[in-house]
Structure formats: C-alpha cells, structure tokens
Design a protein around this motif. Sequence first.
Motif, PDB file in Angstrom:
ATOM      1  N   GLY A  90       0.829  -1.207   0.000  1.00  0.00           N
ATOM      2  CA  GLY A  90       0.000   0.000   0.000  1.00  0.00           C
ATOM      3  C   GLY A  90       0.861   1.252   0.000  1.00  0.00           C
ATOM      4  O   GLY A  90       1.946   1.274   0.579  1.00  0.00           O
ATOM      5  N   VAL A  91       0.356   2.304  -0.658  1.00  0.00           N
ATOM      6  CA  VAL A  91       1.119   3.552  -0.757  1.00  0.00           C
ATOM      7  C   VAL A  91       0.296   4.752  -0.280  1.00  0.00           C
ATOM      8  O   VAL A  91      -0.932   4.716  -0.270  1.00  0.00           O
ATOM      9  CB  VAL A  91       1.606   3.812  -2.202  1.00  0.00           C
ATOM     10  CG1 VAL A  91       2.550   2.710  -2.667  1.00  0.00           C
ATOM     11  CG2 VAL A  91       0.443   3.973  -3.163  1.00  0.00           C
ATOM     12  N   GLN A  92       0.981   5.768   0.113  1.00  0.00           N
ATOM     13  CA  GLN A  92       0.433   7.077   0.467  1.00  0.00           C
ATOM     14  C   GLN A  92      -0.657   7.007   1.534  1.00  0.00           C
ATOM     15  O   GLN A  92      -1.702   7.637   1.426  1.00  0.00           O
ATOM     16  CB  GLN A  92      -0.040   7.809  -0.782  1.00  0.00           C
ATOM     17  CG  GLN A  92       1.110   8.083  -1.729  1.00  0.00           C
ATOM     18  CD  GLN A  92       0.717   8.910  -2.920  1.00  0.00           C
ATOM     19  OE1 GLN A  92      -0.141   9.780  -2.828  1.00  0.00           O
ATOM     20  NE2 GLN A  92       1.356   8.665  -4.045  1.00  0.00           N
ATOM     21  N   ASN A  93      -0.389   6.243   2.582  1.00  0.00           N
ATOM     22  CA  ASN A  93      -1.278   6.162   3.731  1.00  0.00           C
ATOM     23  C   ASN A  93      -0.692   6.990   4.867  1.00  0.00           C
ATOM     24  O   ASN A  93       0.519   6.959   5.086  1.00  0.00           O
ATOM     25  CB  ASN A  93      -1.427   4.710   4.187  1.00  0.00           C
ATOM     26  CG  ASN A  93      -2.121   3.864   3.151  1.00  0.00           C
ATOM     27  OD1 ASN A  93      -3.313   3.988   2.943  1.00  0.00           O
ATOM     28  ND2 ASN A  93      -1.363   2.989   2.486  1.00  0.00           N
ATOM     29  N   ALA A 103      -4.412  -3.435   9.922  1.00  0.00           N
ATOM     30  CA  ALA A 103      -4.733  -4.600   9.089  1.00  0.00           C
ATOM     31  C   ALA A 103      -4.591  -4.299   7.597  1.00  0.00           C
ATOM     32  O   ALA A 103      -4.648  -5.211   6.772  1.00  0.00           O
ATOM     33  CB  ALA A 103      -6.149  -5.090   9.385  1.00  0.00           C
ATOM     34  N   LEU A 104      -4.413  -3.033   7.225  1.00  0.00           N
ATOM     35  CA  LEU A 104      -4.260  -2.685   5.811  1.00  0.00           C
ATOM     36  C   LEU A 104      -3.084  -3.459   5.217  1.00  0.00           C
ATOM     37  O   LEU A 104      -2.048  -3.603   5.850  1.00  0.00           O
ATOM     38  CB  LEU A 104      -4.007  -1.183   5.651  1.00  0.00           C
ATOM     39  CG  LEU A 104      -5.130  -0.244   6.071  1.00  0.00           C
ATOM     40  CD1 LEU A 104      -4.656   1.205   6.016  1.00  0.00           C
ATOM     41  CD2 LEU A 104      -6.357  -0.440   5.203  1.00  0.00           C
ATOM     42  N   THR A 105      -3.254  -3.934   3.987  1.00  0.00           N
ATOM     43  CA  THR A 105      -2.168  -4.647   3.312  1.00  0.00           C
ATOM     44  C   THR A 105      -1.798  -3.917   2.024  1.00  0.00           C
ATOM     45  O   THR A 105      -0.776  -3.279   1.945  1.00  0.00           O
ATOM     46  CB  THR A 105      -2.548  -6.112   3.011  1.00  0.00           C
ATOM     47  OG1 THR A 105      -3.732  -6.136   2.211  1.00  0.00           O
ATOM     48  CG2 THR A 105      -2.735  -6.906   4.286  1.00  0.00           C
ATOM     49  N   ASP A 106      -2.653  -4.032   1.022  1.00  0.00           N
ATOM     50  CA  ASP A 106      -2.428  -3.361  -0.254  1.00  0.00           C
ATOM     51  C   ASP A 106      -3.514  -2.304  -0.419  1.00  0.00           C
ATOM     52  O   ASP A 106      -4.374  -2.408  -1.286  1.00  0.00           O
ATOM     53  CB  ASP A 106      -2.470  -4.376  -1.399  1.00  0.00           C
ATOM     54  CG  ASP A 106      -2.175  -3.722  -2.744  1.00  0.00           C
ATOM     55  OD1 ASP A 106      -1.604  -2.617  -2.752  1.00  0.00           O
ATOM     56  OD2 ASP A 106      -2.534  -4.303  -3.786  1.00  0.00           O
ATOM     57  N   GLY A 124      -9.261  -1.517   1.450  1.00  0.00           N
ATOM     58  CA  GLY A 124     -10.044  -0.342   1.070  1.00  0.00           C
ATOM     59  C   GLY A 124      -9.140   0.848   0.792  1.00  0.00           C
ATOM     60  O   GLY A 124      -8.167   1.084   1.497  1.00  0.00           O
ATOM     61  N   ASN A 125      -9.457   1.594  -0.239  1.00  0.00           N
ATOM     62  CA  ASN A 125      -8.675   2.768  -0.639  1.00  0.00           C
ATOM     63  C   ASN A 125      -9.467   4.050  -0.411  1.00  0.00           C
ATOM     64  O   ASN A 125     -10.687   4.062  -0.510  1.00  0.00           O
ATOM     65  CB  ASN A 125      -8.312   2.695  -2.132  1.00  0.00           C
ATOM     66  CG  ASN A 125      -7.516   1.466  -2.478  1.00  0.00           C
ATOM     67  OD1 ASN A 125      -6.571   1.112  -1.787  1.00  0.00           O
ATOM     68  ND2 ASN A 125      -7.899   0.799  -3.551  1.00  0.00           N
ATOM     69  N   THR A 144     -10.888  -1.691  -3.285  1.00  0.00           N
ATOM     70  CA  THR A 144     -12.149  -0.968  -3.448  1.00  0.00           C
ATOM     71  C   THR A 144     -11.925   0.511  -3.181  1.00  0.00           C
ATOM     72  O   THR A 144     -11.310   0.877  -2.188  1.00  0.00           O
ATOM     73  CB  THR A 144     -13.210  -1.502  -2.459  1.00  0.00           C
ATOM     74  OG1 THR A 144     -13.370  -2.912  -2.660  1.00  0.00           O
ATOM     75  CG2 THR A 144     -14.544  -0.804  -2.647  1.00  0.00           C
ATOM     76  N   GLU A 145     -12.443   1.351  -4.067  1.00  0.00           N
ATOM     77  CA  GLU A 145     -12.429   2.798  -3.839  1.00  0.00           C
ATOM     78  C   GLU A 145     -13.578   3.086  -2.884  1.00  0.00           C
ATOM     79  O   GLU A 145     -14.738   3.053  -3.281  1.00  0.00           O
ATOM     80  CB  GLU A 145     -12.626   3.548  -5.159  1.00  0.00           C
ATOM     81  CG  GLU A 145     -11.651   3.148  -6.251  1.00  0.00           C
ATOM     82  CD  GLU A 145     -10.207   3.494  -5.925  1.00  0.00           C
ATOM     83  OE1 GLU A 145      -9.953   4.613  -5.458  1.00  0.00           O
ATOM     84  OE2 GLU A 145      -9.343   2.626  -6.124  1.00  0.00           O
ATOM     85  N   THR A 146     -13.293   3.369  -1.627  1.00  0.00           N
ATOM     86  CA  THR A 146     -14.336   3.464  -0.610  1.00  0.00           C
ATOM     87  C   THR A 146     -14.938   4.857  -0.464  1.00  0.00           C
ATOM     88  O   THR A 146     -16.131   4.995  -0.251  1.00  0.00           O
ATOM     89  CB  THR A 146     -13.801   3.026   0.755  1.00  0.00           C
ATOM     90  OG1 THR A 146     -12.769   3.929   1.139  1.00  0.00           O
ATOM     91  CG2 THR A 146     -13.286   1.608   0.700  1.00  0.00           C
ATOM     92  N   TYR A 147     -14.119   5.863  -0.498  1.00  0.00           N
ATOM     93  CA  TYR A 147     -14.565   7.248  -0.322  1.00  0.00           C
ATOM     94  C   TYR A 147     -15.403   7.445   0.936  1.00  0.00           C
ATOM     95  O   TYR A 147     -16.342   8.225   0.949  1.00  0.00           O
ATOM     96  CB  TYR A 147     -15.324   7.754  -1.546  1.00  0.00           C
ATOM     97  CG  TYR A 147     -14.501   7.714  -2.816  1.00  0.00           C
ATOM     98  CD1 TYR A 147     -13.465   8.618  -3.021  1.00  0.00           C
ATOM     99  CD2 TYR A 147     -14.761   6.763  -3.802  1.00  0.00           C
ATOM    100  CE1 TYR A 147     -12.707   8.574  -4.181  1.00  0.00           C
ATOM    101  CE2 TYR A 147     -14.002   6.719  -4.963  1.00  0.00           C
ATOM    102  CZ  TYR A 147     -12.984   7.628  -5.146  1.00  0.00           C
ATOM    103  OH  TYR A 147     -12.243   7.588  -6.292  1.00  0.00           O
ATOM    104  N   ASN A 148     -15.073   6.729   2.010  1.00  0.00           N
ATOM    105  CA  ASN A 148     -15.753   6.920   3.288  1.00  0.00           C
ATOM    106  C   ASN A 148     -14.997   7.944   4.121  1.00  0.00           C
ATOM    107  O   ASN A 148     -13.770   7.928   4.167  1.00  0.00           O
ATOM    108  CB  ASN A 148     -15.842   5.602   4.065  1.00  0.00           C
ATOM    109  CG  ASN A 148     -16.871   4.671   3.486  1.00  0.00           C
ATOM    110  OD1 ASN A 148     -17.909   5.105   3.006  1.00  0.00           O
ATOM    111  ND2 ASN A 148     -16.594   3.373   3.528  1.00  0.00           N
ATOM    112  N   THR A 149     -15.742   8.810   4.786  1.00  0.00           N
ATOM    113  CA  THR A 149     -15.166   9.801   5.689  1.00  0.00           C
ATOM    114  C   THR A 149     -15.908   9.718   7.008  1.00  0.00           C
ATOM    115  O   THR A 149     -17.135   9.839   7.044  1.00  0.00           O
ATOM    116  CB  THR A 149     -15.291  11.230   5.112  1.00  0.00           C
ATOM    117  OG1 THR A 149     -14.618  11.276   3.848  1.00  0.00           O
ATOM    118  CG2 THR A 149     -14.685  12.246   6.065  1.00  0.00           C
TER     119      THR A 149
END
Length: 167
Positions: A90-93, A103-106, A124-125, A144-149
């Motif tokens: 995963g990048v830019q977190n 738990a984030l991986t990719d 989730g992205n 998945t592009e989540t776009y949750n805030t």
Amino acid sequence: DAYNVAVGSSAGNDITTGIQNTLIGGLAGDAITDADNNVALGYSAMTVNVLGSESVAIGTFALNSQNPASATNMYNVAVGHNSGADITTGVQNTLIGALSGDALTDADYNVAVGVTALGGDTKGNKSTAIGYQALVSQNFTSATETYNTAVGMFAGGSVSTGTNNTF
C-alpha cells in the motif's frame, strides 16, 4: 557518502546502496538494501522493508510488513504501536495512533487518526477515519475505492463494506 544513521541491534544491518535512511531501534529497517529517505524509529519498525523508499515509521512494529517487490516510493507515514503493521504494498497512507490501519495490506491513500481508526480494513482505498475507532469495522478484502469519511469517536464504526459515506 550515504548519510545513513543506524542505532540499535541489527538496525540498518543489510543496507548496501540505500541512502539517507535514519533507523533507530532494534531491528529497525534491518532488511533495507536499496531504499532511500526512510525514517524508522522503534523496535521492528519497517523491519522487512527491502526496497520501499520515502516512508516514516515511528513506534514498535510500525510499517512492520512494508515490502514492495520493486524499488518504489511508498510515501507511507505510520506513527504509533502497530500502526500500519500489515501494509505490504500500500502507498500514500497516513496513519497516526496505536493500531491505526494495522490490518491494511495493499491499500492506498487512506488517512486514519486515532487508536484503532480504520483498524479492520485490509484493501479499502481512499478512506478518512479520524477519531477513536472511526471506521474500525470497515473491511474490504479486494481493492475498493471506498470514499468513506468518518470524524468522531466510533464514527462509522459499524460500516463494514459501505462506500461513499460521510459520518
């Protein structure tokens, strides 16, 4: 001159051509060979990273699993015990708080601030979770592009696979 700094048992042990890394703590950045401009502070911070560059890991086991297959500017920031511990590619977190995004991986482009914020998600992205346990139950097992805030204590805490939400 490579301008690397390594302090601690096995810290920066495998650096060959990597430059400008600051690695402090037992096993901090110990697998880095050809990665640049990383900061790892804490026991086992960024310990398996070989080629990932441009990341900051502060805390025991922070970015513990980051390890892209090829030389990559990762731009991950993880501050807190186990913060971003399972990120592999995963990048830019940006993850701040113990167990945040652990738990984030990719997963890419996430922001989690608070203890266990975004702590259950794997792939989730593009989520933003600010507050204790914000989006803690979100868990996408495929990219998945989540776009949750979610902003606030437990904000969006029950969301598991919903997208495009604001709490």
